[in-house]
Design a protein around this motif. Structure first.
Motif, PDB file in Angstrom:
ATOM      1  N   TYR A 173       0.840  -1.201   0.000  1.00  3.55           N
ATOM      2  CA  TYR A 173       0.000   0.000   0.000  1.00  3.55           C
ATOM      3  C   TYR A 173       0.879   1.258   0.000  1.00  3.55           C
ATOM      4  N   ASN A 174       1.330   1.613  -1.197  1.00  2.00           N
ATOM      5  CA  ASN A 174       2.195   2.783  -1.361  1.00  2.00           C
ATOM      6  C   ASN A 174       1.751   3.628  -2.547  1.00  2.00           C
ATOM      7  N   GLY A 175       0.475   3.533  -2.906  1.00  5.14           N
ATOM      8  CA  GLY A 175      -0.024   4.203  -4.103  1.00  5.14           C
ATOM      9  C   GLY A 175      -0.011   5.717  -4.010  1.00  5.14           C
ATOM     10  N   GLU A 176       0.136   6.353  -5.163  1.00  9.82           N
ATOM     11  CA  GLU A 176       0.228   7.810  -5.231  1.00  9.82           C
ATOM     12  C   GLU A 176      -1.047   8.498  -4.759  1.00  9.82           C
ATOM     13  N   ASP A 177      -2.172   7.810  -4.816  1.00  8.87           N
ATOM     14  CA  ASP A 177      -3.450   8.433  -4.465  1.00  8.87           C
ATOM     15  C   ASP A 177      -3.986   7.964  -3.114  1.00  8.87           C
ATOM     16  N   LEU A 178      -3.188   7.215  -2.368  1.00 11.48           N
ATOM     17  CA  LEU A 178      -3.672   6.651  -1.109  1.00 11.48           C
ATOM     18  C   LEU A 178      -4.093   7.749  -0.127  1.00 11.48           C
ATOM     19  N   ALA A 179      -3.277   8.793   0.013  1.00 12.93           N
ATOM     20  CA  ALA A 179      -3.620   9.880   0.939  1.00 12.93           C
ATOM     21  C   ALA A 179      -4.876  10.612   0.480  1.00 12.93           C
ATOM     22  N   LEU A 180      -5.022  10.791  -0.832  1.00 17.08           N
ATOM     23  CA  LEU A 180      -6.214  11.460  -1.354  1.00 17.08           C
ATOM     24  C   LEU A 180      -7.464  10.628  -1.086  1.00 17.08           C
ATOM     25  N   VAL A 181      -7.383   9.314  -1.258  1.00 16.22           N
ATOM     26  CA  VAL A 181      -8.519   8.431  -0.976  1.00 16.22           C
ATOM     27  C   VAL A 181      -8.916   8.550   0.493  1.00 16.22           C
ATOM     28  N   ALA A 182      -7.916   8.586   1.390  1.00 15.37           N
ATOM     29  CA  ALA A 182      -8.206   8.748   2.818  1.00 15.37           C
ATOM     30  C   ALA A 182      -8.922  10.073   3.079  1.00 15.37           C
ATOM     31  N   GLU A 183      -8.488  11.109   2.388  1.00  9.30           N
ATOM     32  CA  GLU A 183      -9.134  12.414   2.548  1.00  9.30           C
ATOM     33  C   GLU A 183     -10.571  12.383   2.041  1.00  9.30           C
ATOM     34  N   ILE A 184     -10.819  11.734   0.920  1.00 11.59           N
ATOM     35  CA  ILE A 184     -12.171  11.621   0.373  1.00 11.59           C
ATOM     36  C   ILE A 184     -13.086  10.890   1.347  1.00 11.59           C
ATOM     37  N   LEU A 185     -12.551   9.845   1.979  1.00  8.23           N
ATOM     38  CA  LEU A 185     -13.345   9.032   2.904  1.00  8.23           C
ATOM     39  C   LEU A 185     -13.407   9.627   4.308  1.00  8.23           C
ATOM     40  N   GLY A 186     -12.582  10.638   4.572  1.00 13.14           N
ATOM     41  CA  GLY A 186     -12.577  11.264   5.890  1.00 13.14           C
ATOM     42  C   GLY A 186     -11.993  10.392   6.970  1.00 13.14           C
ATOM     43  N   CYS A 187     -10.918   9.660   6.625  1.00 13.17           N
ATOM     44  CA  CYS A 187     -10.283   8.780   7.598  1.00 13.17           C
ATOM     45  C   CYS A 187      -8.777   8.794   7.378  1.00 13.17           C
ATOM     46  N   THR A 188      -8.057   7.981   8.125  1.00 14.20           N
ATOM     47  CA  THR A 188      -6.603   7.918   7.992  1.00 14.20           C
ATOM     48  C   THR A 188      -6.205   6.926   6.903  1.00 14.20           C
ATOM     49  N   VAL A 189      -4.960   7.021   6.469  1.00 11.44           N
ATOM     50  CA  VAL A 189      -4.431   6.070   5.493  1.00 11.44           C
ATOM     51  C   VAL A 189      -4.495   4.653   6.050  1.00 11.44           C
ATOM     52  N   GLN A 190      -4.148   4.481   7.310  1.00 11.14           N
ATOM     53  CA  GLN A 190      -4.188   3.144   7.914  1.00 11.14           C
ATOM     54  C   GLN A 190      -5.603   2.584   7.933  1.00 11.14           C
ATOM     55  N   GLU A 191      -6.595   3.444   8.097  1.00 21.04           N
ATOM     56  CA  GLU A 191      -7.977   2.986   8.098  1.00 21.04           C
ATOM     57  C   GLU A 191      -8.394   2.537   6.698  1.00 21.04           C
ATOM     58  N   VAL A 192      -7.907   3.234   5.663  1.00 19.40           N
ATOM     59  CA  VAL A 192      -8.180   2.806   4.293  1.00 19.40           C
ATOM     60  C   VAL A 192      -7.616   1.403   4.060  1.00 19.40           C
ATOM     61  N   ILE A 193      -6.373   1.197   4.481  1.00 18.05           N
ATOM     62  CA  ILE A 193      -5.722  -0.112   4.298  1.00 18.05           C
ATOM     63  C   ILE A 193      -6.484  -1.182   5.072  1.00 18.05           C
ATOM     64  N   ARG A 194      -6.875  -0.858   6.297  1.00 25.48           N
ATOM     65  CA  ARG A 194      -7.586  -1.849   7.118  1.00 25.48           C
ATOM     66  C   ARG A 194      -8.902  -2.261   6.471  1.00 25.48           C
ATOM     67  N   GLN A 195      -9.666  -1.289   6.005  1.00 26.56           N
ATOM     68  CA  GLN A 195     -10.958  -1.631   5.406  1.00 26.56           C
ATOM     69  C   GLN A 195     -10.777  -2.385   4.079  1.00 26.56           C
ATOM     70  N   HIS A 196      -9.767  -2.002   3.308  1.00 27.58           N
ATOM     71  CA  HIS A 196      -9.547  -2.669   2.026  1.00 27.58           C
ATOM     72  C   HIS A 196      -9.130  -4.127   2.216  1.00 27.58           C
ATOM     73  N   THR A 197      -8.430  -4.421   3.295  1.00 24.42           N
ATOM     74  CA  THR A 197      -7.958  -5.788   3.528  1.00 24.42           C
ATOM     75  C   THR A 197      -8.959  -6.636   4.321  1.00 24.42           C
ATOM     76  N   GLU A 198      -9.809  -6.019   5.109  1.00 25.00           N
ATOM     77  CA  GLU A 198     -10.723  -6.785   5.954  1.00 25.00           C
ATOM     78  C   GLU A 198     -12.042  -7.116   5.258  1.00 25.00           C
ATOM     79  N   ASN A 199     -12.351  -6.432   4.179  1.00 22.61           N
ATOM     80  CA  ASN A 199     -13.604  -6.676   3.458  1.00 22.61           C
ATOM     81  C   ASN A 199     -13.341  -7.521   2.210  1.00 22.61           C
ATOM     82  N   GLU A 200     -14.148  -8.566   2.032  1.00 19.13           N
ATOM     83  CA  GLU A 200     -13.979  -9.444   0.876  1.00 19.13           C
ATOM     84  C   GLU A 200     -14.625  -8.833  -0.358  1.00 19.13           C
ATOM     85  N   TYR A 201     -13.989  -9.026  -1.496  1.00 18.63           N
ATOM     86  CA  TYR A 201     -14.494  -8.543  -2.780  1.00 18.63           C
ATOM     87  C   TYR A 201     -14.913  -9.715  -3.657  1.00 18.63           C
TER      88      TYR A 201
END
Length: 542
Positions: free
Chosen positions: A86-114
């Motif tokens: 998880y080192n993408g150029e837009d990771l911080a922007l995604v966190a800002e869009i979702l109103g959470c931290t970068v670590q929270e984005v990673i946690r939700q992306h890994t804990e939810n099945e697709y």
């Protein structure tokens, strides 16, 4: 449900959302409908190809409308785990869009099945959605010109991984070294519709997000065969603008994001094969606008069909002969054959008795210019090995072109069928499509003809269209309002509305239209939704 016409053998089923779309996809997979040949899923639609001699579109609509969409049947699809840095150029922007931290984005992306809902854009590109995650990530305002293979990205409700280097507008959050597309595997696409996917945090990896060279996807393959296999061959002296191997294409693999591809003028390819006694579906050379030259090593029987072009044979002793298209041509040792610029048509087809010995890619010898799949384009000094054949194999002496080859100053009439998105355009634009002449521009290729008209087409519905299946012949209208007529190497799914499609029986003609020629579209019916019927034998294509 809405049932929309696409072509003589294709309809579009529009549903309320992805949940219903996947439910219907599962239903059709578990209990197929007689006559259905292929189902191409997308975000809110299924594009269904069927055999009209087996089932009428109204009967198909009736059968589909009776399906229960309340429950899905693919709860136990194959499970795949994807390690992600998880080192993408837009990771911080995604966190800002979702109103959470970068670590929270990673946690939700890994804990939810697709779940892989559908594939498209390019081979191996899987649109994944989570039942438990309600993200809606906007695309970048300005798409990147280059996204690396393995980039893990988000757009809307979907997560995906870019199988190969390409442009794109999704938000990049990481990188994986897993290959999404690899021809060395029995099933090249790692992710297929119905598969369940879990992302695993593989740890932060600084610096570049580019994959190692060994992880780049394998697509095209070279055409070399062992020297010991060569008895007779054609040595390439010039390839002209472009010379490709083509056959009838890769039928039925759209669900993996693989276009059908194949010859732009399939009737000419079949004729070329019959002229030399081959099975009509064998691979030929597709030569664009002449300029081709080859020398025969050994005695070789060939035939050239398609575009009307001058053909010259120069013998080893220096004698020069002129021969015709649509006739068997016997080449002796050292004979050189040259194709000049066509006076009508765009593409010539060269068949050789016994066929060319080349490796198949996904059961076809066609080169797909969009996906870069198949035997690589020919180049100077290539030696094309000719196979053996029975001396009693019959040759045809009665082949002719299926139509008059169009010239660069001609007006070419193509029959069209309105749909599936005709009602997204103003009545004036629908009328203008058939009344205005459309000129073929130099930007045209095997993917599609880019057309230019005096007036652009305007939409009555400005909202964004979720990606949906497209077919060869689809007339897609991008934001410019100038049509693009999809041809053999078109993308499996597209995000611009399709106002109409060229009737399948005119696709070979469309593939031969030269640059600067003009097209007049001829509607063979009015646009209307398909209504189900228990006993209906009429169709749009009568």
């Amino acid at each position: 449900m809405r049932f929309l016409p696409v072509n003589c053998n294709t309809i579009m089923v529009e549903l309320s959302g992805l949940t219903e779309t996947l439910a219907l996809l599962d239903s059709l997979a578990m209990s197929p409908i007689f006559g259905v040949e292929e189902v191409i899923p997308a975000a809110k639609t299924l594009m269904i190809r069927f055999r009209p001699t087996k089932i009428a579109p109204q009967q198909l609509a009736t059968a589909i409308s009776q399906r229960d969409l309340r429950e899905r049947g693919h709860a136990t699809g194959k499970q795949i785990t994807i390690p992600v840095h998880y080192n993408g150029e837009d990771l911080a922007l995604v966190a800002e869009i979702l109103g959470c931290t970068v670590q929270e984005v990673i946690r939700q992306h890994t804990e939810n099945e697709y779940t892989v809902a559908f594939t498209g854009f390019s081979p191996g590109f899987a649109y994944m959605v989570s039942k438990t995650l309600r993200w809606n990530i906007p695309r970048r305002k300005t798409p990147r010109t280059r996204i690396p293979a393995g980039a893990v990205a988000l757009a809307g409700e979907f997560s995906s991984i870019y199988p190969q280097v390409s442009p794109g507008g999704w938000q990049i959050i990481g990188i994986t070294t897993e290959r999404m597309w690899d021809l060395s595997r029995p099933s090249p696409a790692l992710l297929q519709p119905g598969y369940r996917v879990n992302f695993r945090d593989a740890g932060y990896q600084p610096a570049t997000i580019h994959l190692p060279e060994k992880s780049l996807p394998e697509t095209a393959i070279n055409n070399k065969v062992p020297a010991s296999a060569a008895a007779y061959d054609l040595e390439i002296l010039s390839v002209g603008l472009q010379t490709l191997f083509q056959d009838l294409g890769r039928v039925g693999q759209a669900k993996l994001g693989i276009p059908e591809s194949g010859a732009m003028d399939k009737s000419a390819l079949r004729s070329a094969n019959r002229l030399v006694g081959n099975a009509s579906d064998q691979a030929c050379l597709e030569i664009v606008q002449g300029g081709f030259k080859a020398i025969a090593h050994g005695q070789v029987l060939i035939a050239i069909t398609g575009a009307s072009c001058p053909i010259e044979i120069k013998t080893s002793s220096g004698e020069i002969f002129h021969v015709s298209t649509y006739k068997p041509i016997d080449l002796n040792e050292g004979d050189e054959i040259s194709l000049g610029m066509p006076v009508a048509g765009m593409r010539s087809y060269l068949a050789v008795r016994g066929g060319f010995i080349i490796p198949a890619v996904l059961s076809s010898y066609a080169f797909d210019t969009l996906s870069n799949i198949g035997p690589v384009p020919l180049k100077i000094n290539d030696k094309l090995v000719v196979g053996e054949t029975s001396h009693c194999a019959a040759v045809s002496f009665s082949e002719t072109s299926a139509f008059d080859m169009p010239k660069k100053d001609d007006i070419v009439v193509l029959d069209i069928i309105f749909g599936p998105r005709t009602d997204w355009f103003t009545a004036e634009s629908v009328d203008l499509l058939s009344k205005q002449l459309w000129q073929v521009t130099p930007q045209s290729n095997r993917i599609g003809l880019r057309l230019n008209g005096e007036c652009s087409l305007s939409r009555s519905q400005p909202q964004e269209l979720p990606s949906e299946g497209t077919c060869a012949g689809a007339i897609q209208i991008p934001a410019s309002g100038q049509p693009v007529l999809f041809l053999a190497d078109h993308p499996v799914t597209g995000g611009y509305p399709v106002i109409a499609s060229v009737a399948e029986y005119h696709l070979d003609l469309a593939g031969q239209i030269p640059v600067t020629a003009r097209i007049r579209f001829n509607p063979i019916g009015q646009f209307h939704e398909i209504q189900g019927s228990h006993d209906c034998h009429e169709s749009n294509c009568r």
